[in-house]
Design a protein around this motif. Structure first.
Motif, PDB file in Angstrom:
ATOM      1  N   ASP A  30       0.822  -1.073  -0.018  1.00  0.00           N
ATOM      2  CA  ASP A  30       0.205  -0.049   0.061  1.00  0.00           C
ATOM      3  C   ASP A  30       1.113   1.179  -0.057  1.00  0.00           C
ATOM      4  O   ASP A  30       0.690   2.050  -0.591  1.00  0.00           O
ATOM      5  N   SER A  31       2.060   1.455   0.974  1.00  0.00           N
ATOM      6  CA  SER A  31       2.799   2.539   0.904  1.00  0.00           C
ATOM      7  C   SER A  31       3.480   2.801  -0.441  1.00  0.00           C
ATOM      8  O   SER A  31       3.521   3.776  -0.717  1.00  0.00           O
ATOM      9  N   ILE A  32       4.036   1.414  -0.835  1.00  0.00           N
ATOM     10  CA  ILE A  32       5.002   1.545  -2.181  1.00  0.00           C
ATOM     11  C   ILE A  32       3.779   2.388  -3.407  1.00  0.00           C
ATOM     12  O   ILE A  32       4.144   3.177  -4.065  1.00  0.00           O
ATOM     13  N   VAL A  33       2.554   1.822  -3.272  1.00  0.00           N
ATOM     14  CA  VAL A  33       1.510   2.117  -4.495  1.00  0.00           C
ATOM     15  C   VAL A  33       1.335   3.723  -4.175  1.00  0.00           C
ATOM     16  O   VAL A  33       1.327   4.347  -5.123  1.00  0.00           O
ATOM     17  N   ALA A  34       0.979   3.962  -2.907  1.00  0.00           N
ATOM     18  CA  ALA A  34       0.672   5.322  -2.710  1.00  0.00           C
ATOM     19  C   ALA A  34       1.908   6.332  -3.092  1.00  0.00           C
ATOM     20  O   ALA A  34       1.748   7.480  -3.473  1.00  0.00           O
ATOM     21  N   ASP A  35       3.184   5.979  -2.648  1.00  0.00           N
ATOM     22  CA  ASP A  35       4.265   6.770  -3.155  1.00  0.00           C
ATOM     23  C   ASP A  35       4.500   6.862  -4.365  1.00  0.00           C
ATOM     24  O   ASP A  35       4.666   7.940  -5.059  1.00  0.00           O
ATOM     25  N   THR A  36       4.356   5.890  -5.193  1.00  0.00           N
ATOM     26  CA  THR A  36       4.723   6.086  -6.703  1.00  0.00           C
ATOM     27  C   THR A  36       3.474   7.003  -7.160  1.00  0.00           C
ATOM     28  O   THR A  36       3.696   7.622  -8.438  1.00  0.00           O
TER      29      THR A  36
END
Length: 81
Positions: A30-36
């Motif tokens: 979730d964090s990776i998707v949100a950051d990208t």
């Protein structure tokens, strides 16, 4: 982004995200998707490493029933349209 690239690739480690059938731990992804998304970078996810419960011999290789991976990919794509 200041580096000029518009795509990045990330492994979705199935055994870490679904350690038990139907129980998902999306937090890190979730964090990776949100950051990208926030950086306006497109993300290519690749699914790797089956959970032990999905394989015939308890390793992280090919799932015994391909439908189990299909259900995971469906959950993944539903979450991260």
């Amino acid at each position: 982004n200041g580096l000029g690239f518009t795509w990045t690739k990330q492994q979705a480690i199935w055994k870490d995200i679904e350690p038990q059938p139907g129980q998902f731990a999306w937090g890190e992804l979730d964090s990776i998707v949100a950051d990208t998304n926030a950086a306006n970078i497109k993300l290519l996810l690749t699914v790797v490493k089956s959970p032990a419960w999905a394989t015939a011999n308890g390793d992280d290789g090919t799932p015994q029933d391909p439908a189990t991976m299909g259900r995971f990919v469906q959950a993944l794509t539903s979450r991260y349209r």
